[in-house]
Design a protein around this motif. Sequence first.
Motif, PDB file in Angstrom:
ATOM      1  N   ALA A  52     -34.055   1.319 -44.775  1.00 42.50           N
ATOM      2  CA  ALA A  52     -33.139   2.214 -44.065  1.00 42.50           C
ATOM      3  C   ALA A  52     -31.745   1.604 -43.947  1.00 42.50           C
ATOM      4  CB  ALA A  52     -33.699   2.528 -42.676  1.00 42.50           C
ATOM      5  N   ALA A  53     -31.657   0.283 -43.823  1.00 43.66           N
ATOM      6  CA  ALA A  53     -30.347  -0.362 -43.711  1.00 43.66           C
ATOM      7  C   ALA A  53     -29.532  -0.206 -44.990  1.00 43.66           C
ATOM      8  CB  ALA A  53     -30.525  -1.836 -43.370  1.00 43.66           C
ATOM      9  N   THR A  54     -30.195  -0.159 -46.129  1.00 48.66           N
ATOM     10  CA  THR A  54     -29.460  -0.001 -47.389  1.00 48.66           C
ATOM     11  C   THR A  54     -28.834   1.384 -47.542  1.00 48.66           C
ATOM     12  OG1 THR A  54     -31.492   0.669 -48.534  1.00 48.66           O
ATOM     13  CG2 THR A  54     -30.933  -1.679 -48.541  1.00 48.66           C
ATOM     14  N   LEU A  55     -29.232   2.339 -46.694  1.00 44.25           N
ATOM     15  CA  LEU A  55     -28.652   3.681 -46.769  1.00 44.25           C
ATOM     16  C   LEU A  55     -27.292   3.760 -46.084  1.00 44.25           C
ATOM     17  CD1 LEU A  55     -31.821   5.869 -46.025  1.00 44.25           C
ATOM     18  CD2 LEU A  55     -30.952   5.088 -48.229  1.00 44.25           C
ATOM     19  N   ILE A  56     -27.005   2.823 -45.183  1.00 46.83           N
ATOM     20  CA  ILE A  56     -25.731   2.867 -44.456  1.00 46.83           C
ATOM     21  C   ILE A  56     -24.536   2.733 -45.387  1.00 46.83           C
ATOM     22  CG2 ILE A  56     -24.348   1.745 -42.685  1.00 46.83           C
ATOM     23  CD1 ILE A  56     -26.885   1.018 -41.236  1.00 46.83           C
ATOM     24  N   PRO A  57     -24.485   1.719 -46.277  1.00 48.45           N
ATOM     25  CA  PRO A  57     -23.323   1.647 -47.177  1.00 48.45           C
ATOM     26  C   PRO A  57     -23.215   2.826 -48.123  1.00 48.45           C
ATOM     27  CG  PRO A  57     -24.988   0.025 -47.790  1.00 48.45           C
ATOM     28  CD  PRO A  57     -25.391   0.566 -46.467  1.00 48.45           C
ATOM     29  N   ILE A  58     -24.325   3.491 -48.433  1.00 49.00           N
ATOM     30  CA  ILE A  58     -24.249   4.681 -49.290  1.00 49.00           C
ATOM     31  C   ILE A  58     -23.522   5.800 -48.560  1.00 49.00           C
ATOM     32  CG2 ILE A  58     -25.592   6.417 -50.519  1.00 49.00           C
ATOM     33  CD1 ILE A  58     -27.786   4.390 -50.912  1.00 49.00           C
ATOM     34  N   VAL A  59     -23.798   5.947 -47.258  1.00 49.08           N
ATOM     35  CA  VAL A  59     -23.179   7.025 -46.489  1.00 49.08           C
ATOM     36  C   VAL A  59     -21.691   6.797 -46.332  1.00 49.08           C
ATOM     37  CG1 VAL A  59     -23.091   8.130 -44.226  1.00 49.08           C
ATOM     38  CG2 VAL A  59     -25.304   7.612 -45.270  1.00 49.08           C
TER      39      VAL A  59
END
Length: 398
Positions: free
Chosen positions: A247-254
Amino acid sequence: MERSLFAKKNAATLVRRLTIDDVENALRVRKIPVVHGFGVSKPDRFKFLQYQNLYFLEQEDVDLGRILEDSEQLFLPKKVPLRPSFGIHWLAINGVQPTIAENPHLLEGQGTAKEKVKSDPQNGIAKHVLTKELQIYYEKVVLAVVEAALGNSAAAESVYASLAVDPGLQQLMPYLAKFIFDQVNKSLSNLALLKSVMRLTRCILINPNLDKELYLHEMMPPIMTCIVHRRLCTSPFQDHWSLRDAAATLIPIVYGQYGDTYQNIKPRVQNTLRDALMRKDRPLTTQYGAIVGIAAMGPLTVQAVLLPVMAKLLRRYSKAMLRSRSILERREAQHCVGALQSAFGSYLRACASPELSKAILLEEHAEMARAVALAAGEATIPWQPHDAASSSHLFLFV
C-alpha cells in the motif's frame, strides 16, 4: 368561343392550386375523418413540370444582398456570416451538474437504453446505467478479487492485466472506487482480501487511460488505512507487513500523477504519516506503516521527517527488542528497526546519486546522518557507496 377559352383558362388555374377543399374531398373519398381547424387565406401555388409530370411548391427567391443591407432593421449582426467561436463552461463539478444556462436539464427517461440518464432531485448528482457488457465486466472484477483472496490468483491475473491497460473502463470508475472503499472498511480483519483489493487499486492507478481525479477522495482513505491501521488481520503473527509495504508504494503513484494539480496531496499524506509515527500511543504496527510510507515518498521526505528522529527511534526499538517480555512486541520492534534501516539505506544511496546529491544538501544534515549511522551500527554498511568519486561525507557515517 370566348366563354370556352375562359373556362379552359380557369380550369388550368385551378389545376395549379391545391385548396383545403381538395384535401377534404380526398379524405372523404378514403373514408377518413375530415380534419377541422386548418385553413389559409391564400392557397399555395404549385408549378407543373410537364416532362416529369410533377408539381412543386413555388417559393419566393430571397436576395441576400438586401438582407445584408437591412441587417440593422432585421436585428442581425453586421457581419454575416459569423466566424466560428468557442465557449467554456462546467459540465459537472465533482459529479454534480451546475444549474447554468449552458447545461441542459437532465430528465428521467431521456436517452437510449444504453445511455439512460437520471437525475437525483436531492443532491443533483447525475447517474448513469451501465451497459450489459460493463455490468458483466464489473461482476468479473469482483469475482476475480474474491478468487484471489481465496488463493486462486491465477484466475484473477487476466482481470488484473486488463484493468491495468484497458481504455474502455471509465464508466466503471465510480463503481470500482466505491468497491475499494467499501471492501477495505468492511474487511479490516481479512488480510487476503485486503491484499487483493490493493492489487486492484494499483491496476487502476497505473492505467494511463483512466481518469482517477474525481475519485481520489474515495481511493486515498483505503490506501492510508492499509498502511497505518492498528490491526489488518485476525492474528497478529500473520504477514500484514507485506500489505503495508504494497500500500505504501501506491502513494508516489498518486502524487506523481496529481501532485502538480493538487499540491496539498503530499503535505497531507506526510502530516498523517508523521502523526502516526510520533505519537507514543500508536502501536508499533502503525509506526511501521508510517515508516515505510515516508520512505516510499522519497529521500527528501525521509530527510525532512525521519532523519531528525531516526536515531531516537532506533534506540527505542532496539531497547524493546532486548528487554520486552512479549514475543509479539519484540517481533514488531524488529520490523520497525528493519524499516528504519532500509529507509536510511535508500537515503544514503540517494546521497551518492549525482542527480539527487545537490537537492539533498548532505552537508547540512551530515551530523544527523552520522548519529543515525552510529545508532544503526553495521547494518548500514551494505548501503554505503564504495565509489571513490562519492562525497567524502558518506564515509564518516560508520
